[in-house]
Design a protein around this motif. Structure first.
Motif, PDB file in Angstrom:
ATOM      1  N   LYS A  93      -7.322   3.710   6.646  1.00 49.84           N
ATOM      2  CA  LYS A  93      -8.688   3.564   6.152  1.00 49.84           C
ATOM      3  C   LYS A  93      -8.668   2.964   4.747  1.00 49.84           C
ATOM      4  CE  LYS A  93     -10.921   7.252   8.783  1.00 49.84           C
ATOM      5  NZ  LYS A  93     -11.802   8.457   8.717  1.00 49.84           N
ATOM      6  N   GLY A  94      -9.614   2.064   4.501  1.00 48.08           N
ATOM      7  CA  GLY A  94      -9.729   1.460   3.185  1.00 48.08           C
ATOM      8  C   GLY A  94     -10.960   0.590   3.108  1.00 48.08           C
ATOM      9  N   MET A  95     -11.061  -0.179   2.032  1.00 48.56           N
ATOM     10  CA  MET A  95     -12.197  -1.065   1.827  1.00 48.56           C
ATOM     11  C   MET A  95     -11.706  -2.472   1.521  1.00 48.56           C
ATOM     12  SD  MET A  95     -15.185   0.556   2.067  1.00 48.56           S
ATOM     13  CE  MET A  95     -16.307  -0.433   1.080  1.00 48.56           C
ATOM     14  N   TYR A  96     -12.463  -3.450   2.006  1.00 49.31           N
ATOM     15  CA  TYR A  96     -12.219  -4.852   1.665  1.00 49.31           C
ATOM     16  C   TYR A  96     -13.341  -5.362   0.775  1.00 49.31           C
ATOM     17  CZ  TYR A  96      -8.319  -5.973   4.795  1.00 49.31           C
ATOM     18  OH  TYR A  96      -7.087  -6.059   5.383  1.00 49.31           O
ATOM     19  N   SER A  97     -12.975  -6.223  -0.178  1.00 46.46           N
ATOM     20  CA  SER A  97     -13.950  -6.904  -1.009  1.00 46.46           C
ATOM     21  C   SER A  97     -13.621  -8.386  -1.011  1.00 46.46           C
ATOM     22  CB  SER A  97     -13.917  -6.349  -2.437  1.00 46.46           C
ATOM     23  OG  SER A  97     -14.811  -7.061  -3.270  1.00 46.46           O
ATOM     24  N   LYS A  98     -14.457  -9.169  -0.361  1.00 48.22           N
ATOM     25  CA  LYS A  98     -14.267 -10.618  -0.266  1.00 48.22           C
ATOM     26  C   LYS A  98     -12.888 -10.978   0.286  1.00 48.22           C
ATOM     27  CE  LYS A  98     -17.477 -11.540  -4.053  1.00 48.22           C
ATOM     28  NZ  LYS A  98     -17.662 -12.150  -5.403  1.00 48.22           N
ATOM     29  N   GLY A  99     -12.464 -10.245   1.294  1.00 46.55           N
ATOM     30  CA  GLY A  99     -11.206 -10.547   1.965  1.00 46.55           C
ATOM     31  C   GLY A  99      -9.985  -9.880   1.386  1.00 46.55           C
ATOM     32  N   ASP A 100     -10.133  -9.192   0.247  1.00 48.63           N
ATOM     33  CA  ASP A 100      -8.995  -8.522  -0.383  1.00 48.63           C
ATOM     34  C   ASP A 100      -9.157  -7.007  -0.315  1.00 48.63           C
ATOM     35  OD1 ASP A 100      -7.619 -10.843  -1.242  1.00 48.63           O
ATOM     36  OD2 ASP A 100      -8.990 -11.047  -2.940  1.00 48.63           O
ATOM     37  N   ARG A 101      -8.026  -6.307  -0.205  1.00 43.46           N
ATOM     38  CA  ARG A 101      -8.072  -4.853  -0.252  1.00 43.46           C
ATOM     39  C   ARG A 101      -8.474  -4.410  -1.647  1.00 43.46           C
ATOM     40  NH1 ARG A 101      -3.174  -2.481   3.541  1.00 43.46           N
ATOM     41  NH2 ARG A 101      -3.327  -4.070   5.187  1.00 43.46           N
ATOM     42  N   ASP A 102      -9.315  -3.372  -1.689  1.00 42.72           N
ATOM     43  CA  ASP A 102      -9.807  -2.910  -2.979  1.00 42.72           C
ATOM     44  C   ASP A 102      -9.949  -1.392  -2.935  1.00 42.72           C
ATOM     45  OD1 ASP A 102     -10.584  -3.428  -5.594  1.00 42.72           O
ATOM     46  OD2 ASP A 102     -12.706  -3.507  -5.092  1.00 42.72           O
ATOM     47  N   GLY A 103      -9.506  -0.726  -4.011  1.00 40.82           N
ATOM     48  CA  GLY A 103      -9.596   0.720  -4.066  1.00 40.82           C
ATOM     49  C   GLY A 103      -8.451   1.403  -3.332  1.00 40.82           C
ATOM     50  N   LEU A 104      -8.657   2.653  -2.959  1.00 40.13           N
ATOM     51  CA  LEU A 104      -7.613   3.471  -2.342  1.00 40.13           C
ATOM     52  C   LEU A 104      -7.526   3.227  -0.837  1.00 40.13           C
ATOM     53  CD1 LEU A 104      -5.503   5.734  -2.686  1.00 40.13           C
ATOM     54  CD2 LEU A 104      -7.353   7.376  -2.257  1.00 40.13           C
ATOM     55  N   TRP A 105      -6.319   2.946  -0.374  1.00 39.55           N
ATOM     56  CA  TRP A 105      -6.033   2.798   1.052  1.00 39.55           C
ATOM     57  C   TRP A 105      -5.085   3.913   1.481  1.00 39.55           C
ATOM     58  CZ3 TRP A 105      -6.730  -1.325   4.822  1.00 39.55           C
ATOM     59  CH2 TRP A 105      -7.756  -2.224   4.466  1.00 39.55           C
ATOM     60  N   LEU A 106      -5.440   4.598   2.561  1.00 36.19           N
ATOM     61  CA  LEU A 106      -4.639   5.709   3.063  1.00 36.19           C
ATOM     62  C   LEU A 106      -4.248   5.474   4.511  1.00 36.19           C
ATOM     63  CD1 LEU A 106      -6.660   8.773   1.677  1.00 36.19           C
ATOM     64  CD2 LEU A 106      -4.500   7.878   0.793  1.00 36.19           C
ATOM     65  N   THR A 107      -3.013   5.788   4.825  1.00 37.52           N
ATOM     66  CA  THR A 107      -2.544   5.772   6.207  1.00 37.52           C
ATOM     67  C   THR A 107      -2.007   7.158   6.535  1.00 37.52           C
ATOM     68  OG1 THR A 107      -1.953   3.441   6.085  1.00 37.52           O
ATOM     69  CG2 THR A 107      -0.969   4.709   7.856  1.00 37.52           C
ATOM     70  N   ARG A 108      -2.509   7.748   7.615  1.00 39.54           N
ATOM     71  CA  ARG A 108      -2.109   9.094   8.024  1.00 39.54           C
ATOM     72  C   ARG A 108      -1.671   9.108   9.478  1.00 39.54           C
ATOM     73  NH1 ARG A 108      -3.869  13.159   4.563  1.00 39.54           N
ATOM     74  NH2 ARG A 108      -5.434  12.545   3.015  1.00 39.54           N
ATOM     75  N   TYR A 109      -0.799  10.063   9.792  1.00 46.18           N
ATOM     76  CA  TYR A 109      -0.478  10.334  11.186  1.00 46.18           C
ATOM     77  C   TYR A 109      -1.619  11.139  11.800  1.00 46.18           C
ATOM     78  CZ  TYR A 109       4.282   8.852  10.103  1.00 46.18           C
ATOM     79  OH  TYR A 109       5.379   8.124   9.717  1.00 46.18           O
ATOM     80  N   GLY A 110      -1.630  11.220  13.113  1.00 45.22           N
ATOM     81  CA  GLY A 110      -2.691  11.939  13.798  1.00 45.22           C
ATOM     82  C   GLY A 110      -2.799  13.397  13.414  1.00 45.22           C
ATOM     83  N   ASP A 111      -1.685  14.007  12.965  1.00 42.69           N
ATOM     84  CA  ASP A 111      -1.710  15.420  12.561  1.00 42.69           C
ATOM     85  C   ASP A 111      -2.106  15.603  11.103  1.00 42.69           C
ATOM     86  OD1 ASP A 111       0.527  14.550  11.207  1.00 42.69           O
ATOM     87  OD2 ASP A 111       1.965  15.691  12.411  1.00 42.69           O
ATOM     88  N   GLY A 112      -2.475  14.514  10.421  1.00 40.63           N
ATOM     89  CA  GLY A 112      -2.944  14.614   9.047  1.00 40.63           C
ATOM     90  C   GLY A 112      -1.908  14.310   7.988  1.00 40.63           C
ATOM     91  N   ARG A 113      -0.624  14.220   8.357  1.00 37.17           N
ATOM     92  CA  ARG A 113       0.405  13.911   7.368  1.00 37.17           C
ATOM     93  C   ARG A 113       0.214  12.502   6.812  1.00 37.17           C
ATOM     94  NH1 ARG A 113       5.563  13.521   9.952  1.00 37.17           N
ATOM     95  NH2 ARG A 113       4.360  13.232  11.871  1.00 37.17           N
ATOM     96  N   LEU A 114       0.412  12.363   5.502  1.00 43.22           N
ATOM     97  CA  LEU A 114       0.302  11.047   4.878  1.00 43.22           C
ATOM     98  C   LEU A 114       1.494  10.172   5.238  1.00 43.22           C
ATOM     99  CD1 LEU A 114      -1.080  11.828   1.329  1.00 43.22           C
ATOM    100  CD2 LEU A 114      -2.059  10.193   2.932  1.00 43.22           C
ATOM    101  N   ASP A 115       1.220   8.915   5.516  1.00 43.13           N
ATOM    102  CA  ASP A 115       2.261   7.919   5.728  1.00 43.13           C
ATOM    103  C   ASP A 115       2.406   7.072   4.463  1.00 43.13           C
ATOM    104  OD1 ASP A 115       4.159   6.292   7.061  1.00 43.13           O
ATOM    105  OD2 ASP A 115       2.586   4.835   7.505  1.00 43.13           O
TER     106      ASP A 115
END
Length: 280
Positions: A93-115
């Motif tokens: 999950k994250g946000m794009y601004s004019k085609g670029d990633r912006d702000g905090l991006w998080l990737t998690r496993y299905g059990d909630g653990r951070l990747d």
């Protein structure tokens, strides 16, 4: 004449509302591809001034996420990005601004653990933290790329959760991408890598001992031509298995470079090499 114009306008408006939503096809990295190369399909519609594409996996129709663009050409991503990966239920999950990633991006496993957790400022990565786990899902290694201060940190943990090693080194992040659309990979993909590293381990089988059972995590950079540099073992340092892995990567073939916005980019890779005890 005015009456006829009104009828024609009403006809076109009703026709527009009755049109079938556009269908798009994507690969596993959400790049637009031809239908025969796709694993994900999506239907697009306008929502709150953005063109939203609601996606599902072709096989099984499992939800794949919702992606937003500035228009129906899907050329520029804008707004919220939510991706549900098939592999271990990873969610990004994250946000794009004019085609670029912006702000905090998080990737998690299905059990909630951070990747991983990466903070971007208008497309530029500021800091990136990655998490690696033992088979029992306890944290084994945490790495941080402090791009602004050009420092790399690695923190190792025991299976009981105790911090037992801390490593920090200077790192050159010039032209390194943290937002690849397609990650770098070994020629032949995961299957090609497995065949290659298995041959390397078998060639040194007599040198291995019980201390070499486990997983070595190798970190290295792959440039825009697929050349390897800065290979280091983040776990099991000093083991024979680590030495085999480092030599295999350094002397092996060039990798397929990562790509971002249609161009090859320099990126780092953390590649696991696991040797299991056949008696357990």
């Amino acid at each position: 004449m005015k009456y006829l114009y009104t009828l024609l306008l009403l006809h076109f408006c009703l026709g527009g509302f009755s049109q079938t939503p556009a269908t798009f096809y994507f690969d596993m990295y959400m790049n637009v591809v031809q239908k025969h190369d796709a694993i994900i399909f999506g239907t697009g519609e306008w929502k709150d001034s953005l063109y939203a594409v609601i996606c599902h996996y072709i096989k099984g129709h499992k939800p794949a996420g919702i992606f937003h663009y500035t228009d129906a050409t899907l050329s520029i991503r804008q707004g919220p990005y939510e991706y549900d990966g098939e592999y271990e239920g990873i969610q990004t999950k994250g946000m794009y601004s004019k085609g670029d990633r912006d702000g905090l991006w998080l990737t998690r496993y299905g059990d909630g653990r951070l990747d991983d957790s990466t903070f971007f400022d208008k497309g530029t990565a500021i800091t990136s933290v990655h998490y690696y786990y033992y088979p029992d899902k306890h944290l084994e290694l945490l790495t941080e790329d402090d791009v602004i201060d050009r420092k790399f940190y690695a923190l190792g943990y025991t299976k009981g959760g105790q911090l037992f090693s801390v490593d920090s080194t200077e790192e050159d992040y010039t032209n390194v991408s943290f937002a690849e659309d397609t990650v770098a990979q070994f020629p032949g993909g995961p299957a090609g890598w497995t065949r290659y590293i298995t041959r390397q381990i078998q060639a040194h089988i007599d040198e291995l001992t019980d201390k070499d059972y486990g997983t070595v995590l190798l970190r290295f950079f792959i440039d825009t031509s697929g050349n390897i540099s800065n290979v280091r073992a983040l776990t099991m340092g000093g083991s024979v298995l680590a030495a085999i892995g480092i030599e295999a990567v350094q002397k092996g073939p060039a990798w397929i470079p990562a790509r971002q916005k249609g161009k090859n980019v320099k990126a780092f890779r953390i590649q696991p090499i696991t040797l299991t005890n056949p008696d357990k």
